[in-house]
Design an enzyme around this catalytic site. Structure first.
Site, PDB file in Angstrom:
ATOM      1  N   THR A 179      36.091  78.884  77.267  1.00  0.00           N
ATOM      2  CA  THR A 179      35.422  79.918  78.579  1.00  0.00           C
ATOM      3  C   THR A 179      34.169  79.588  78.328  1.00  0.00           C
ATOM      4  OG1 THR A 179      35.799  81.608  80.340  1.00  0.00           O
ATOM      5  CG2 THR A 179      36.127  82.382  77.541  1.00  0.00           C
ATOM      6  N   LYS A 187      32.028  76.143  77.525  1.00  0.00           N
ATOM      7  CA  LYS A 187      33.135  74.063  77.068  1.00  0.00           C
ATOM      8  C   LYS A 187      32.355  73.216  76.846  1.00  0.00           C
ATOM      9  CE  LYS A 187      35.543  77.013  81.058  1.00  0.00           C
ATOM     10  NZ  LYS A 187      35.848  76.854  81.914  1.00  0.00           N
ATOM     11  N   ASN A 231      38.605  73.077  77.843  1.00  0.00           N
ATOM     12  CA  ASN A 231      38.966  74.563  78.538  1.00  0.00           C
ATOM     13  C   ASN A 231      39.992  75.177  77.849  1.00  0.00           C
ATOM     14  OD1 ASN A 231      40.290  73.752  80.060  1.00  0.00           O
ATOM     15  ND2 ASN A 231      40.437  75.547  81.323  1.00  0.00           N
ATOM     16  N   GLY A 253      27.923  73.770  86.200  1.00  0.00           N
ATOM     17  CA  GLY A 253      28.468  74.450  84.440  1.00  0.00           C
ATOM     18  C   GLY A 253      28.970  73.727  84.139  1.00  0.00           C
ATOM     19  N   GLY A 254      30.058  74.244  83.539  1.00  0.00           N
ATOM     20  CA  GLY A 254      31.250  73.747  82.612  1.00  0.00           C
ATOM     21  C   GLY A 254      31.929  73.482  83.654  1.00  0.00           C
ATOM     22  N   THR A 293      19.210  74.417  88.969  1.00  0.00           N
ATOM     23  CA  THR A 293      18.161  73.339  88.567  1.00  0.00           C
ATOM     24  C   THR A 293      18.465  72.349  88.819  1.00  0.00           C
ATOM     25  OG1 THR A 293      18.558  75.381  86.269  1.00  0.00           O
ATOM     26  CG2 THR A 293      17.219  72.693  85.996  1.00  0.00           C
ATOM     27  N   SER A 350      18.114  69.324  88.248  1.00  0.00           N
ATOM     28  CA  SER A 350      18.305  67.989  87.239  1.00  0.00           C
ATOM     29  C   SER A 350      19.061  68.058  86.576  1.00  0.00           C
ATOM     30  CB  SER A 350      16.928  68.148  86.253  1.00  0.00           C
ATOM     31  OG  SER A 350      17.100  69.550  85.475  1.00  0.00           O
ATOM     32  N   ARG A 351      19.932  69.096  86.256  1.00  0.00           N
ATOM     33  CA  ARG A 351      21.528  69.136  85.525  1.00  0.00           C
ATOM     34  C   ARG A 351      22.505  68.484  86.302  1.00  0.00           C
ATOM     35  NH1 ARG A 351      23.745  75.047  83.643  1.00  0.00           N
ATOM     36  NH2 ARG A 351      24.885  73.937  82.023  1.00  0.00           N
TER      37      ARG A 351
HETATM   38  P1  NDP Z   1      28.151  77.934  83.159  1.00  0.00           P
HETATM   39  O1  NDP Z   1      27.571  79.398  82.676  1.00  0.00           O
HETATM   40  O2  NDP Z   1      28.761  76.509  82.424  1.00  0.00           O
HETATM   41  O3  NDP Z   1      27.374  77.688  84.358  1.00  0.00           O
HETATM   42  C1  NDP Z   1      27.082  78.177  85.057  1.00  0.00           C
HETATM   43  C2  NDP Z   1      26.571  77.551  86.656  1.00  0.00           C
HETATM   44  O4  NDP Z   1      25.715  79.152  87.428  1.00  0.00           O
HETATM   45  C3  NDP Z   1      24.737  77.139  86.288  1.00  0.00           C
HETATM   46  O5  NDP Z   1      25.144  75.298  87.411  1.00  0.00           O
HETATM   47  C4  NDP Z   1      23.551  77.877  86.741  1.00  0.00           C
HETATM   48  O6  NDP Z   1      22.680  77.564  87.016  1.00  0.00           O
HETATM   49  C5  NDP Z   1      24.347  78.434  87.735  1.00  0.00           C
HETATM   50  N1  NDP Z   1      23.871  80.312  87.942  1.00  0.00           N
HETATM   51  C6  NDP Z   1      24.027  81.340  87.025  1.00  0.00           C
HETATM   52  N2  NDP Z   1      22.436  81.984  87.658  1.00  0.00           N
HETATM   53  C7  NDP Z   1      22.349  82.383  89.114  1.00  0.00           C
HETATM   54  C8  NDP Z   1      21.899  82.717  90.035  1.00  0.00           C
HETATM   55  N3  NDP Z   1      21.549  84.032  89.329  1.00  0.00           N
HETATM   56  N4  NDP Z   1      21.740  81.756  90.912  1.00  0.00           N
HETATM   57  C9  NDP Z   1      22.459  80.338  91.338  1.00  0.00           C
HETATM   58  N5  NDP Z   1      22.705  79.475  90.032  1.00  0.00           N
HETATM   59  C10 NDP Z   1      23.104  80.761  89.060  1.00  0.00           C
HETATM   60  O7  NDP Z   1      28.819  78.464  83.511  1.00  0.00           O
HETATM   61  P2  NDP Z   1      30.706  77.813  84.026  1.00  0.00           P
HETATM   62  O8  NDP Z   1      30.341  77.295  84.911  1.00  0.00           O
HETATM   63  O9  NDP Z   1      31.231  77.621  82.832  1.00  0.00           O
HETATM   64  O10 NDP Z   1      31.452  78.723  84.712  1.00  0.00           O
HETATM   65  C11 NDP Z   1      30.803  79.393  86.563  1.00  0.00           C
HETATM   66  C12 NDP Z   1      31.593  80.349  87.194  1.00  0.00           C
HETATM   67  O11 NDP Z   1      32.972  80.036  86.927  1.00  0.00           O
HETATM   68  C13 NDP Z   1      32.034  81.626  86.210  1.00  0.00           C
HETATM   69  O12 NDP Z   1      31.677  82.937  87.127  1.00  0.00           O
HETATM   70  C14 NDP Z   1      32.827  81.931  85.416  1.00  0.00           C
HETATM   71  O13 NDP Z   1      33.387  83.116  85.973  1.00  0.00           O
HETATM   72  C15 NDP Z   1      33.818  80.948  87.046  1.00  0.00           C
HETATM   73  N6  NDP Z   1      35.577  80.536  86.043  1.00  0.00           N
HETATM   74  C16 NDP Z   1      36.557  80.494  86.817  1.00  0.00           C
HETATM   75  C17 NDP Z   1      37.054  80.045  86.399  1.00  0.00           C
HETATM   76  C18 NDP Z   1      38.928  80.040  87.602  1.00  0.00           C
HETATM   77  O14 NDP Z   1      39.769  80.226  86.909  1.00  0.00           O
HETATM   78  N7  NDP Z   1      39.092  81.201  88.340  1.00  0.00           N
HETATM   79  C19 NDP Z   1      37.366  79.166  85.407  1.00  0.00           C
HETATM   80  C20 NDP Z   1      36.392  78.606  85.587  1.00  0.00           C
HETATM   81  C21 NDP Z   1      35.575  79.465  85.786  1.00  0.00           C
HETATM   82  P3  NDP Z   1      21.853  76.487  86.426  1.00  0.00           P
HETATM   83  O15 NDP Z   1      21.996  74.895  85.310  1.00  0.00           O
HETATM   84  O16 NDP Z   1      20.310  76.228  86.748  1.00  0.00           O
HETATM   85  O17 NDP Z   1      21.404  77.587  85.191  1.00  0.00           O
END
Ligand code: NDP
Length: 276
Positions: free
Chosen positions: A62, A66, A87, A129-130, A153, A155-156
């Site tokens: 998690t 990932k 995952n 993100g992941g 972001t 670019s990501r």
């Molecule tokens: P990552 O850390 O890989 O990615 C986080 C993402 O959130 C990035 O796109 C980041 O943007 C963005 N972000 C973070 N803070 C902010 C903010 N304050 N405002 C706007 N964007 C923000 O996390 P994951 O992708 O792994 O997980 C994301 C969410 O999904 C989590 O809450 C996780 O618990 C949930 N999840 C739930 C699952 C389920 O089974 N229900 C399964 C997988 C995940 P930037 O690129 O700009 O940093």
């Protein structure tokens, strides 16, 4: 001794995965142990390698590991390869297979549990993100019309769009959604981790219409994003608890070759979250 499984993350104390897999094991008569492993932010490889050396049979991965898990796995399933994120790790005779069950978990929750159709939908996915990586291809496979990936972001998000190569996939800056948009979306999925800090990505009211569904991958009796949606008058709202249970069921199937019934486990978790 029963087979050992774990969820590896940082943080990980909040994870419901042990309770879910224990419930699946009890219901299907499987003997296994499932624990939480907190890896230091710079120590995923050491943690997963020690677990493997100690005989671990499989692991869930998690936040925020990932992508690191995809790099660590010996081979990847096609869906993990297209996501670039893992995952689920599965021990095999010649190494570790990395899989990604997030997308199938999300689609099963939306379609089978919530009864929301994905066919022909215009979808807005917040975050790159992941979790976002894992659900893009499965959403297209489920028949959506288009996917807009919005990230803080840009670019990501753009990099993901360029890599994925779907023609109805575009990237936008999350901040651009504060301005009016030409055509509203039918489904908005929050895959940012903003809710973990109680933050909400701000969206202009033209981004949705009266029937738009709002889905927060974060789960809980209440989430900041779904509370915000309620305040905007968005009627169709759902948290990610069902996705969590469905992705876990797919991992369980990969590890044990047995498909657990998810409905009672989801109902039990929902009841325990509502009373907490
Ligand atoms: P990552 O850390 O890989 O990615 C986080 C993402 O959130 C990035 O796109 C980041 O943007 C963005 N972000 C973070 N803070 C902010 C903010 N304050 N405002 C706007 N964007 C923000 O996390 P994951 O992708 O792994 O997980 C994301 C969410 O999904 C989590 O809450 C996780 O618990 C949930 N999840 C739930 C699952 C389920 O089974 N229900 C399964 C997988 C995940 P930037 O690129 O700009 O940093």
């Amino acid at each position: 001794m029963s087979d050992r499984y774990a969820v590896i993350g940082h943080p990980v104390a909040h994870s419901r995965s042990p309770a879910i897999h224990e419930a699946f094991a009890a219901a299907t008569g499987q003997s296994l142990q499932y624990e939480r492993l907190l890896a230091p932010l710079d120590g995923f490889v050491e943690t997963v390698s020690a677990f493997a050396a100690a005989g671990g049979r499989g692991a869930n991965v998690t936040v925020p590991f990932k992508e690191a898990a995809a790099a660590w796995a010996t081979t990847l399933t096609p869906r993990a390869q297209s996501a670039g994120a893992v995952n689920t790790l599965i021990r095999q005779a010649d190494g570790w297979l990395g899989d990604n069950t997030d997308g199938v978990g999300l689609c099963r929750d939306l379609v089978d549990n919530a009864g929301w159709s994905l066919v022909g939908q215009r979808v807005l996915l917040l975050g790159a993100g992941g979790a976002a990586r894992g659900v893009m291809a499965p959403l297209f496979e489920a028949g959506i019309q288009s996917l807009t990936l919005a990230n803080r972001t840009l670019s990501r998000a753009q990099q993901l769009v360029d890599q994925a190569g779907f023609h109805a996939l575009t990237a936008v800056d999350l901040a651009a959604l504060r301005a009016p948009c030409d055509t509203p979306f039918d489904l908005i999925i929050n895959a940012t981790s903003a809710s973990l800090q109680g933050d909400v990505p701000l969206l202009h009211p033209t981004v949705w219409h009266a029937q738009t569904g709002l889905y927060d991958m974060m789960y809980g009796h209440r989430t900041a994003f779904l509370d915000w949606g309620a305040a905007q008058g968005i009627a169709h709202r759902r948290d990610g608890l069902g996705m969590l249970v469905e992705q876990a069921a797919e991992s369980f199937w990969c590890w044990r070759g047995v498909r657990p019934d998810t409905k009672p486990v989801l109902a039990q978790l929902r009841a325990s979250l509502s009373s907490s």
